[in-house]
Design an enzyme around this catalytic site. Structure first.
Site, PDB file in Angstrom:
ATOM      1  N   GLU A   1      98.087   1.819  46.799  1.00 18.62           N
ATOM      2  CA  GLU A   1      96.627   1.632  46.776  1.00 18.62           C
ATOM      3  C   GLU A   1      96.092   1.838  45.362  1.00 18.62           C
ATOM      4  O   GLU A   1      95.205   2.670  45.117  1.00 18.62           O
ATOM      5  CB  GLU A   1      95.940   2.545  47.801  1.00 18.62           C
ATOM      6  CG  GLU A   1      96.352   2.192  49.222  1.00 18.62           C
ATOM      7  CD  GLU A   1      95.481   2.791  50.331  1.00 18.62           C
ATOM      8  OE1 GLU A   1      94.654   3.670  50.049  1.00 18.62           O
ATOM      9  OE2 GLU A   1      95.651   2.356  51.492  1.00 18.62           O
TER      10      GLU A   1
ATOM     11  N   GLU B   1     101.095  -0.040  55.673  1.00 19.76           N
ATOM     12  CA  GLU B   1     100.254   0.932  56.389  1.00 19.76           C
ATOM     13  C   GLU B   1      99.430   0.163  57.404  1.00 19.76           C
ATOM     14  O   GLU B   1      98.665  -0.732  57.036  1.00 19.76           O
ATOM     15  CB  GLU B   1      99.333   1.696  55.429  1.00 19.76           C
ATOM     16  CG  GLU B   1     100.100   2.680  54.562  1.00 19.76           C
ATOM     17  CD  GLU B   1      99.206   3.573  53.705  1.00 19.76           C
ATOM     18  OE1 GLU B   1      98.050   3.820  54.088  1.00 19.76           O
ATOM     19  OE2 GLU B   1      99.680   4.020  52.652  1.00 19.76           O
TER      20      GLU B   1
HETATM   21  O1  AHR Z   1      97.835   6.930  55.842  1.00 20.00           O
HETATM   22  C1  AHR Z   1      96.816   7.700  55.294  1.00 20.00           C
HETATM   23  C2  AHR Z   1      96.332   7.172  53.954  1.00 20.00           C
HETATM   24  O2  AHR Z   1      95.715   5.935  54.120  1.00 20.00           O
HETATM   25  C3  AHR Z   1      97.386   6.908  52.904  1.00 20.00           C
HETATM   26  O3  AHR Z   1      97.745   8.045  52.216  1.00 20.00           O
HETATM   27  C4  AHR Z   1      96.695   5.950  52.002  1.00 20.00           C
HETATM   28  O4  AHR Z   1      97.590   5.100  51.330  1.00 20.00           O
HETATM   29  C5  AHR Z   1      95.736   5.210  52.913  1.00 20.00           C
HETATM   30  O5  AHR Z   1      94.465   5.157  52.380  1.00 20.00           O
END
Ligand code: AHR
Length: 507
Positions: A175, A306
């Site tokens: 990110e 994610e």
């Molecule tokens: O999964 C939780 C968080 O969500 C992670 O650390 C991040 O990459 C995303 O914003």
């Protein structure tokens, strides 16, 4: 009862569904690592080197293909040297992203690699771009993957590990548009090229370098990185600067400041959640279309590292720990994602649910008081879908009335489905997304004779039903009664808000 027909050509095989679409994610966040995977060697909970064996056993039943670590946002403040060597000498740090608590670094590189070995999963290590250096990342790769003699090899051996490990997947930041450094796409593209250059392939270890990609529908980010892929000095790795490109997408029913409860929701919120889950398909198609312009032969893999539901934390729990319950609604969110993944297996090569234990849409919850292990409804979808791993995808054509619409006008497909075939056995996954009505699905099976069929069902009286301490088996798969197989047709009836798999032996 509404009836749909699902036409499947069993002899028309599509792209292979990578088992890595069933990947996992473990961050130093809340009770995912500490209390989840790792309890320490002195714990009364059975463990090997501090790693919880009941968690390992449950995950081995899922054949989890890979595990991403140490973050997430945490990855960009993690300094790997703090997590090697004798545990009592390891420095502590503050986990500023998640709860602002002290991290003792007792779970580090060696513990993570031991965990992957116990799980039989490929490691996916996410390096630090946000607050790290190129040299630090380069040294970490050498420490893990080089054999023979070198400064990092000597350090690894001094810390008790002779042989190099195999590390296939390497993430270059996370990110970068947000917690990983608040960079522009253009700036990150330059950083990516610099970092990736020094993530070397040592000996037989070939890294699949993964660029930190977009949030949701940020196609500009994807395009900027795709433009950055070629390099003049790529003679050390003709595959280019990176091999995989991520994006992140979470299913959040409400707004970020009021996401909604994991267990207390009404019908409208249920349909909104499912509609948002189904939206993942548009995003996969959108990022794929951008990638197709720069990489028509699909050499670069798209990775959703994610995904999953993100609700308000359970009342009374630390807001920075992201602990939430998991209901039959989560199971359907997962099944809808997998159907979309299977349909895009030509470009989407990996996906990692966030996260495996005690955080967000978890497979496993561990109870702090009783130490009980709770397998969530989401766990069961992963388990029931296991035969899709590395199978050839099959198209499912749904014919008939296909929408479920709630009172507020939110519409979702009434049924979600996908199928695959491997070693003479086809697996069909079916979700009845209608909240209140059963649905009949007639499988219209063509191109192969089917010898036998069996079914499994994951259902619950209420869509908010979930497993909890003392009632860990409330939502669990049972056998599904199937109609007679006649002329290649097989009738399957699913109760409301339910998931099923049908296994077909081909002759
Ligand atoms: O999964 C939780 C968080 O969500 C992670 O650390 C991040 O990459 C995303 O914003």
């Amino acid at each position: 009862m509404t009836s749909l027909r699902a036409v499947i050509d069993l002899d028309v095989e599509g792209p292979q569904i990578s088992r890595h679409l069933y990947g996992h994610f473990a961050e130093h966040l809340g009770r995912c690592i500490y209390g989840g995977f790792y309890v320490g060697e002195d714990s009364e909970i059975p463990n090997e080197g501090g790693i919880r064996l009941d968690v390992v056993e449950a995950l081995r039943s899922l054949s989890i293909p890979n595990l991403r670590w140490p973050g997430g946002c945490f990855a960009d403040e993690y300094h790997w040297r703090d997590g090697v060597g004798p545990r009592e000498d390891r420095p502590t740090m503050i986990n500023t992203h998640w709860g602002d608590i002290e991290e003792n670094n007792h779970f580090g590189t060696h513990e993570f690699m031991a965990l992957c070995e116990l799980l039989g999963a490929d490691p996916y290590i996410n390096g630090n771009v946000g607050s790290g250096t190129v040299a630090e990342m380069s040294d970490w790769v050498e420490y893990l993957t080089r054999d023979g003699d070198s400064p990092m090899v000597r350090l690894r051996k001094a810390n008790g590990r002779e042989q190099a490990w195999t590390v296939p997947f390497w993430g270059i930041g996370n990110e970068a548009w947000g917690c990983g450094g608040n960079m522009s796409a253009e700036h990150y593209a330059e950083e990516l090229r610099r970092y990736a250059t020094y993530c070397r392939n040592h000996g037989d270890n070939t890294l699949y370098r993964i660029a930190a990609g977009a949030s949701n529908a940020d196609y500009h980010w994807t395009e900027t990185l795709m433009k950055a892929i070629s390099c003049l000095g790529c003679e050390k790795d003709p595959r280019g600067i990176f091999q995989g490109l991520t994006f992140h997408y979470y299913t959040v029913p409400g707004a970020w400041d009021h996401k909604g409860s994991a267990t207390d929701f009404d019908g409208a919120e249920y349909y909104t959640t499912i509609a948002k889950a189904a939206h993942v398909e548009e995003l996969i198609a959108g990022h794929s279309a951008v990638m197709d312009c720069y990489d028509p032969h699909k050499r670069v893999g798209l990775i959703l590292d994610e995904w999953g539901t993100w609700f308000d934390v359970e009342p009374g729990t630390n807001p920075g720990f992201l602990y939430q319950q998991n209901t039959m609604r989560d199971a359907l969110v997962a099944s809808v994602h997998f159907d979309a993944f299977h349909r895009h297996a030509d470009r989407l090569v990996m996906a990692n649910i966030a996260q495996t234990v005690n955080v967000l849409q978890a497979m496993i919850l561990t109870d702090e008081e009783s130490n009980e292990l709770i397998l969530t409804p989401t766990y069961h979808v992963f388990e029931m879908n296991k035969a899709h791993h590395d199978a050839a995808s099959l198209a499912v054509h749904l014919l008939g009335e296909a929408q479920a619409i709630d009172a507020s006008g939110t519409s979702v497909p009434r049924v979600s489905a996908s199928a695959s075939v491997k070693d003479g056995v086809a697996l069909v996954s079916l979700s009845n997304l209608h909240l209140d009505e059963a649905t009949e699905i007639v499988l219209d099976l063509r191109g192969h004779q089917v010898g036998s069929a069996s079914g499994r069902l994951l259902a619950a009286e209420q869509v908010s039903d979930h497993n909890a301490p003392g009632r860990t088996g409330s939502v669990a798969p049972i056998d599904l009664e199937l109609g007679d197989l006649e002329g290649g047709r097989l009738s399957v009836t699913l109760p409301p808000h339910a998931f099923a798999t049908v296994s077909l032996t081909l002759v």
